[in-house]
Design a protein around this motif. Structure first.
Motif, PDB file in Angstrom:
ATOM      1  N   ALA A 224       0.823  -1.207   0.000  1.00 49.32           N
ATOM      2  CA  ALA A 224       0.000   0.000   0.000  1.00 49.32           C
ATOM      3  C   ALA A 224       0.861   1.262   0.000  1.00 49.32           C
ATOM      4  N   ARG A 225       2.093   1.120   0.543  1.00 47.35           N
ATOM      5  CA  ARG A 225       2.962   2.299   0.582  1.00 47.35           C
ATOM      6  C   ARG A 225       3.315   2.791  -0.811  1.00 47.35           C
ATOM      7  N   ILE A 226       3.273   1.889  -1.756  1.00 42.42           N
ATOM      8  CA  ILE A 226       3.601   2.267  -3.129  1.00 42.42           C
ATOM      9  C   ILE A 226       2.417   2.962  -3.788  1.00 42.42           C
ATOM     10  N   GLY A 227       1.205   2.657  -3.269  1.00 34.39           N
ATOM     11  CA  GLY A 227       0.011   3.169  -3.940  1.00 34.39           C
ATOM     12  C   GLY A 227      -0.072   2.449  -5.258  1.00 34.39           C
ATOM     13  N   GLY A 228      -0.567   3.088  -6.277  1.00 36.63           N
ATOM     14  CA  GLY A 228      -0.571   2.663  -7.673  1.00 36.63           C
ATOM     15  C   GLY A 228      -0.569   1.172  -7.989  1.00 36.63           C
ATOM     16  N   GLN A 229      -0.588   0.903  -9.227  1.00 40.79           N
ATOM     17  CA  GLN A 229      -0.626  -0.460  -9.704  1.00 40.79           C
ATOM     18  C   GLN A 229       0.394  -0.631 -10.807  1.00 40.79           C
ATOM     19  N   THR A 230       0.588  -1.865 -11.208  1.00 42.73           N
ATOM     20  CA  THR A 230       1.561  -2.134 -12.255  1.00 42.73           C
ATOM     21  C   THR A 230       0.868  -2.819 -13.428  1.00 42.73           C
ATOM     22  N   LEU A 231       1.144  -2.294 -14.602  1.00 41.64           N
ATOM     23  CA  LEU A 231       0.633  -2.927 -15.820  1.00 41.64           C
ATOM     24  C   LEU A 231       1.716  -3.869 -16.334  1.00 41.64           C
ATOM     25  N   VAL A 232       1.308  -5.112 -16.557  1.00 41.13           N
ATOM     26  CA  VAL A 232       2.247  -6.091 -17.096  1.00 41.13           C
ATOM     27  C   VAL A 232       1.744  -6.550 -18.447  1.00 41.13           C
ATOM     28  N   VAL A 265       5.202  -1.586 -16.137  1.00 46.69           N
ATOM     29  CA  VAL A 265       5.229  -0.155 -15.911  1.00 46.69           C
ATOM     30  C   VAL A 265       4.190   0.235 -14.848  1.00 46.69           C
ATOM     31  N   PRO A 266       4.560   1.084 -13.894  1.00 46.65           N
ATOM     32  CA  PRO A 266       3.589   1.542 -12.911  1.00 46.65           C
ATOM     33  C   PRO A 266       2.584   2.478 -13.590  1.00 46.65           C
ATOM     34  N   VAL A 267       1.300   2.300 -13.263  1.00 48.13           N
ATOM     35  CA  VAL A 267       0.274   3.197 -13.824  1.00 48.13           C
ATOM     36  C   VAL A 267      -0.558   3.769 -12.685  1.00 48.13           C
ATOM     37  N   LEU A 292      -3.249  -6.015 -14.794  1.00 46.51           N
ATOM     38  CA  LEU A 292      -3.042  -4.861 -13.949  1.00 46.51           C
ATOM     39  C   LEU A 292      -3.023  -5.421 -12.539  1.00 46.51           C
ATOM     40  N   ARG A 293      -1.889  -5.315 -11.874  1.00 49.29           N
ATOM     41  CA  ARG A 293      -1.830  -5.924 -10.553  1.00 49.29           C
ATOM     42  C   ARG A 293      -1.339  -4.925  -9.501  1.00 49.29           C
ATOM     43  N   GLY A 294      -1.630  -5.269  -8.248  1.00 52.34           N
ATOM     44  CA  GLY A 294      -1.137  -4.453  -7.145  1.00 52.34           C
ATOM     45  C   GLY A 294       0.376  -4.541  -7.107  1.00 52.34           C
ATOM     46  N   ALA A 295       1.004  -3.605  -6.433  1.00 49.96           N
ATOM     47  CA  ALA A 295       2.462  -3.583  -6.398  1.00 49.96           C
ATOM     48  C   ALA A 295       3.008  -4.858  -5.764  1.00 49.96           C
TER      49      ALA A 295
END
Lengths: 322, 254
Positions: A224-232, A265-267, A292-295
């Motif tokens: 959660a500290r990262i926030g955002g999500q990652t597109l793979v 890439v983080p989105v 699209l996944r959580g960090a």
């Protein structure tokens, strides 16, 4: 809160290298703490101090309420330790190794044989029990090493990189064995450089880097500290990687990292995904993987330190070298 | 479990290893027999006039020479335990701090006793006969074990300092060959050129061999035996603290 392991301000210096630079740890009874960090972060040094093998230069630590410095013998009778390398005698058979440990722990001849037999069955080593350990596979060796650390039924277990160098199958086997121990109430302190391992086994994770704690919390809290999500995204055909890269860069506004044929890439805005899908479709690129996944914990490490966590050196034992 | 029992258990473990290491067993069983036979039949006529006469001279010598070589296994085994992490496993157990080392040295004493008896039996088969009371054999065994114990401390140091077990062996044999050959093991002292005679006479290997000859076949015993014990005492006084210091230093650095 009832603590099985507690450390305050541990410092250890090896020559010019500061292996530990003030580490605090707290492991509640019956839980698993994952000590996560790259090679040389100080994980092994921390475990060696807690297991009474090494004296800290500063700081204090208690295991089951016993001071590791002044009550070392009491600590040793309460813990099991499985090192980074299988520390069993290669010339002895699996059964002999376990009997040896049991005898040293004060078991009678008969009880030692019984306990060894029990553990061999439990760890699936019965068929290999009469063979010298030097003929074992890496996974079998690690299972025997774990069994050896459990002979005295310790309530607190230190596992120093228990699955480093194992194939995925053997790793899963070992994970299941560790989960069973935890279910029986054993407290575990586990060091690992595999994010997936900490994620799947640990209740709480402490990330250390260059001898310092840089983050701690549950796996979800860290993510959660990262926030955002990652597109793979992984195109079906490798020849499409370059095109896909330029499409994603254009839409997301940030160049993805390329790992083989996979782009990451983080989105910040999930609405970008349909746009990516449309452009891929227009260009006739078929995606083998598009998620699209959580960090992940690797993303956490990257955010905290600016480096990837899962960089492995081939030797794997650069840690704590003097 | 008392620390003595822990030591016995760890010694048992070292001896158990032999079953899986035929080379080591060969090294200290077949090699000395081979040495004995070769020296006896190749040099016997030249050195002593006949193999029968030479046997009385060479048998105690080969026993002492082999004793010195077998001590290398203390360092070899210790280094293996240190580099493989077995030593750490023992240190994390609630056992006496000194028992892993004591267990290894004790196991070495058992191996040494085995070698001495084996060589004596082979000697008897080749025609060797005692020229002194049987009790001499026991005194010789005790004397030899005291010296082997002292030598163990040198090998502990080698085992601690060496990078890997192969280097222990390499160092051990390179250093020990001159020590055992610059002695009266193979030839009588008075056949040697004067400038090395003093060195050979003071060599503990010579002193032990001379005392052993006296105890088995008759001849001077007291003086060489006492000097051997002085050597053993000095070696222990110097190397036991040094080895333990080096061991603790190595353990504190990883």
């Amino acid at each position: 809160m009832d603590e099985a392991i507690r450390a305050e301000g541990l410092v250890k210096q090896f020559g010019a290298t500061r292996a530990l630079d003030g580490i605090d740890l707290s492991v509640p009874r019956g839980t698993v703490l994952g000590l996560l960090g790259p090679n040389g972060a100080g994980k092994t040094t921390a475990v060696r101090i807690l297991a009474t093998l090494l004296a800290p230069d500063a700081g204090q630590a208690w295991v089951d309420g016993c001071d590791v410095a002044s009550e070392a013998a009491a600590v040793r009778s309460r813990i099991g330790l499985t090192g980074q390398y299988a520390s069993v005698d290669e010339k002895l058979t699996g059964r002999e190794n376990l009997i040896l440990i049991a005898r040293l722990l004060g078991f009678s001849r008969r009880d030692a044989r019984a306990r060894a037999g029990e553990l061999l069955v439990e760890f699936g080593l019965e068929d290999a029990a009469h063979r010298p350990v030097q003929t074992y596979s890496g996974g079998m060796r690690r299972r025997l090493d774990l069994a050896a650390s459990l002979v005295g039924r310790p309530r607190i277990l230190f596992l120093d990189e228990p699955t480093t160098g194992l194939d995925p199958r053997a790793r899963l086997d070992l994970w299941n064995l560790i989960r069973e121990l935890v279910a029986q109430g054993t407290t575990v302190l586990l060091t690992t450089q595999y994010l997936e391992e900490a994620d799947s086994l640990a209740d709480e994770i402490v990330v250390i880097d260059q001898g310092r704690v840089i983050a701690s919390g549950t796996s979800d809290q860290l993510k959660a500290r990262i926030g955002g999500q990652t597109l793979v995204l992984a195109p079906e055909h490798e020849s499409d990687v370059a095109t896909a890269l330029s499409i994603v860069t254009e839409i997301v506004g940030r160049e993805p990292e390329v790992d083989g044929a996979r782009l990451r890439v983080p989105v910040s805005d999930p609405a970008l995904v349909p746009a990516v899908v449309r452009r891929l479709d227009e260009s006739g690129i078929v995606a083998r993987e598009l998620t699209l996944r959580g960090a992940s914990l690797d993303d956490v490490f990257l955010t905290l330190t600016g480096r990837h966590a899962s960089v492995e050196t081939p030797a794997g034992d650069a840690e704590a070298a003097p | 479990m008392s620390s003595l029992q822990q030591t016995l258990t760890l010694a048992w473990r070292s001896l158990l290893q032999l079953r899986r290491n035929p080379w080591e067993l060969m090294d200290f069983s077949i090699q000395p027999i081979l040495f004995l036979l070769l020296f006896l039949y190749v040099f016997g006529g030249a050195v002593a006039g006949s193999t029968a006469a030479y046997l009385d001279f060479i048998l105690p010598g080969v026993i002492v020479m082999n004793l010195v070589f077998v001590t290398v296994y203390v360092g070899h085994g210790l280094n293996t335990d240190l580099t493989r992490g077995v030593f750490d496993r023992f240190r994390a157990l609630p056992i006496a701090r000194w028992s892993p080392l004591a267990g290894r040295i004790l196991a070495d004493m058992v191996k040494q006793a085995w070698c001495v008896l084996l060589l004596l039996v082979v000697g008897f088969l080749l025609g060797f006969r005692l020229g002194a009371p049987v009790s001499g054999v026991l005194v010789m065994l005790a004397l030899l074990l005291v010296f082997a114990f002292a030598m163990s401390w040198i090998m502990v140091l080698v085992g601690v300092v060496a990078r890997d077990p192969e280097h222990v062996q390499l160092f051990g044999f390179t250093a020990l060959f001159p020590v055992t050959f610059l002695s009266n093991v193979f030839v009588p002292l008075d056949t040697l050129p004067p400038f090395i005679r003093a060195v050979v006479a003071a060599n503990p290997v010579s002193l032990l061999a001379e005392a052993s000859r006296g105890l088995l076949s008759g001849g001077p015993v007291l003086e060489p035996a006492l000097w051997s014990l002085v050597w053993a005492g000095v070696i222990t006084l110097v190397f036991a603290p040094l080895s333990l210091w080096a061991l603790n230093r190595r353990l504190a650095r990883s």
